[in-house]
Design an enzyme around this catalytic site. Structure first.
Site, PDB file in Angstrom:
ATOM      1  N   LYS A   1       0.843  -1.205   0.000  1.00 35.93           N
ATOM      2  CA  LYS A   1       0.000   0.000   0.000  1.00 35.93           C
ATOM      3  C   LYS A   1       0.872   1.247   0.000  1.00 35.93           C
ATOM      4  O   LYS A   1       0.646   2.175  -0.780  1.00 35.93           O
ATOM      5  CB  LYS A   1      -0.915   0.016   1.226  1.00 35.93           C
ATOM      6  CG  LYS A   1      -2.119  -0.895   1.093  1.00 35.93           C
ATOM      7  CD  LYS A   1      -2.886  -1.008   2.397  1.00 35.93           C
ATOM      8  CE  LYS A   1      -3.922  -2.111   2.269  1.00 35.93           C
ATOM      9  NZ  LYS A   1      -4.561  -2.478   3.533  1.00 35.93           N
TER      10      LYS A   1
ATOM     11  N   ASP B   1     -11.401   3.174   3.706  1.00 39.16           N
ATOM     12  CA  ASP B   1     -11.823   1.770   3.702  1.00 39.16           C
ATOM     13  C   ASP B   1     -13.347   1.646   3.614  1.00 39.16           C
ATOM     14  O   ASP B   1     -13.871   0.571   3.329  1.00 39.16           O
ATOM     15  CB  ASP B   1     -11.387   1.094   5.005  1.00 39.16           C
ATOM     16  CG  ASP B   1     -10.215   0.145   4.826  1.00 39.16           C
ATOM     17  OD1 ASP B   1     -10.075  -0.418   3.727  1.00 39.16           O
ATOM     18  OD2 ASP B   1      -9.469  -0.042   5.802  1.00 39.16           O
TER      19      ASP B   1
ATOM     20  N   GLN C   1      -5.054  -1.132   9.363  1.00 35.08           N
ATOM     21  CA  GLN C   1      -5.031  -2.501   8.840  1.00 35.08           C
ATOM     22  C   GLN C   1      -5.690  -3.469   9.830  1.00 35.08           C
ATOM     23  O   GLN C   1      -5.395  -3.438  11.021  1.00 35.08           O
ATOM     24  CB  GLN C   1      -3.567  -2.912   8.570  1.00 35.08           C
ATOM     25  CG  GLN C   1      -3.404  -4.266   7.922  1.00 35.08           C
ATOM     26  CD  GLN C   1      -3.945  -4.337   6.494  1.00 35.08           C
ATOM     27  OE1 GLN C   1      -3.957  -3.353   5.768  1.00 35.08           O
ATOM     28  NE2 GLN C   1      -4.406  -5.500   6.096  1.00 35.08           N
TER      29      GLN C   1
HETATM   30  N1  GUN Z   1      -7.457  -6.584   6.087  1.00 34.24           N
HETATM   31  C1  GUN Z   1      -7.832  -7.363   5.047  1.00 34.24           C
HETATM   32  N2  GUN Z   1      -8.451  -6.628   4.104  1.00 34.24           N
HETATM   33  C2  GUN Z   1      -8.475  -5.358   4.560  1.00 34.24           C
HETATM   34  C3  GUN Z   1      -8.976  -4.132   4.023  1.00 34.24           C
HETATM   35  O1  GUN Z   1      -9.545  -4.062   2.936  1.00 34.24           O
HETATM   36  N3  GUN Z   1      -8.781  -3.037   4.796  1.00 34.24           N
HETATM   37  C4  GUN Z   1      -8.170  -3.093   6.004  1.00 34.24           C
HETATM   38  N4  GUN Z   1      -8.055  -1.959   6.697  1.00 34.24           N
HETATM   39  N5  GUN Z   1      -7.702  -4.203   6.531  1.00 34.24           N
HETATM   40  C5  GUN Z   1      -7.842  -5.329   5.809  1.00 34.24           C
END
Ligand code: GUN
Length: 298
Positions: A55, A122, A99
């Site tokens: 990311k 998100d 995350q």
């Molecule tokens: N963990 C697995 N997928 C995601 C996601 O799309 N966003 C976040 N913040 N954590 C994750």
């Protein structure tokens, strides 16, 4: 029987990222500053570390500011909330992503709901999930958004299509179903208590599998010509590749399903690459809304 078209998520994501990069360049030239994304990682989960690294790398490659916050596993909820409060008021931060999963001592939803809704790239804040469910304008969760963009690209107008979403998670299943409903699909949400899941799947023109069970959806569950989107990424033992080796498979049994479907996403290289591309897109969108900038075409 024919063989399905393979939906190339990697190429699709590269195209989207190129459009986002161009949009960022336009905004930076016009306003003298680029959108910024803060990513917060608590603990040492190996898969999360890989995601977060990717990311940050892709955010920077798109020309945006990337802020990384790594906290130890034993971080308290109140310390995490303090960091979020600080990011909420930081003018250089347009998007905040925490995350998941978080360590056990922390209440995930309490943390997600502490993020300023306009910075919630998100789309997990209760206000944004509520807006998605009620037809409002909101930031939309990245993985379901990626699936929707690929479905629209493949099928055009989705209205009237029968769609089944296998899995009811807050991250994928529920928002995916809400998005498909917004596209005027007839939507079924299947889960562990669904009776005769194969028969439910056989009725669907669109199958989105997001259960986290390796190769659970079989080829004879698929209606001939249907479009299959496989969100699963499961690491399973592969002794045929040597001792201790693993391979990645989806929630769909690709070998059999690809003999029946009209189009299918592979694993890896299907939905996975789209998630980060959509995160970058959401960050640009969040920046434009919050700062009152005109949103470039993406
Ligand atoms: N963990 C697995 N997928 C995601 C996601 O799309 N966003 C976040 N913040 N954590 C994750």
């Amino acid at each position: 029987m024919s063989t399905a078209d393979i939906i190339d998520g990697k190429a699709f994501a590269e195209g989207l990222r190129a459009r986002v990069t161009k949009a960022v360049a336009t905004l930076s030239a016009k306003h003298g500053t680029a959108p910024g994304l803060a990513v917060v990682l608590v603990g040492e989960d190996p898969a999360s570390q890989v995601y977060v690294r990717n990311k940050n790398k892709q955010t920077a490659e798109a020309g945006m500011a990337s802020f990384e916050h790594k906290l130890p596993t034993e971080t308290s909820q109140s310390d995490l909330l303090d960091l979020i409060a600080q990011l909420n008021t930081d003018e250089t931060v347009d998007g905040i992503l925490v995350q998941l999963p978080l360590p056990d001592q922390i209440d995930d939803q309490a943390v997600l709901d502490a993020i300023a809704p306009e910075k919630d790239v998100d789309g997990f804040h209760v206000i944004n999930t509520g807006k998605l469910a009620t037809g409002g304008d909101s930031l939309v969760p990245c993985t379901p958004l990626g699936c929707l963009l690929m479905l629209r690209d493949r099928l055009g107008d989705l209205s009237g299509k029968r769609a089944i979403v296998v899995g009811r998670s807050n991250i994928v299943g529920k928002p995916m179903a809400a998005l498909l409903l917004r596209e005027s699909c007839t939507v079924t949400i299947a889960h562990s208590r669904t009776v005769d899941l194969p028969e439910e799947c056989r009725r669907a023109d669109i199958v989105v599998a997001a259960v986290g069970r390796p190769e659970m959806v079989k080829g004879d569950w698929i209606k001939p010509g249907a479009t299959v989107i496989d969100v699963g990424i499961n690491r399973i033992p592969a002794p045929e590749r040597g001792e201790g080796k693993h391979r990645l498979v989806g929630d769909v049994e690709f070998a059999s399903a690809s003999q029946v479907a009209g189009a299918i996403t592979p694993v890896p290289g299907g939905v996975g690459p789209m998630t980060i591309a959509c995160l970058l897109r959401n960050t640009v969108e969040a920046a434009c809304r919050r700062r009152g900038w005109e949103l470039p075409e993406m």
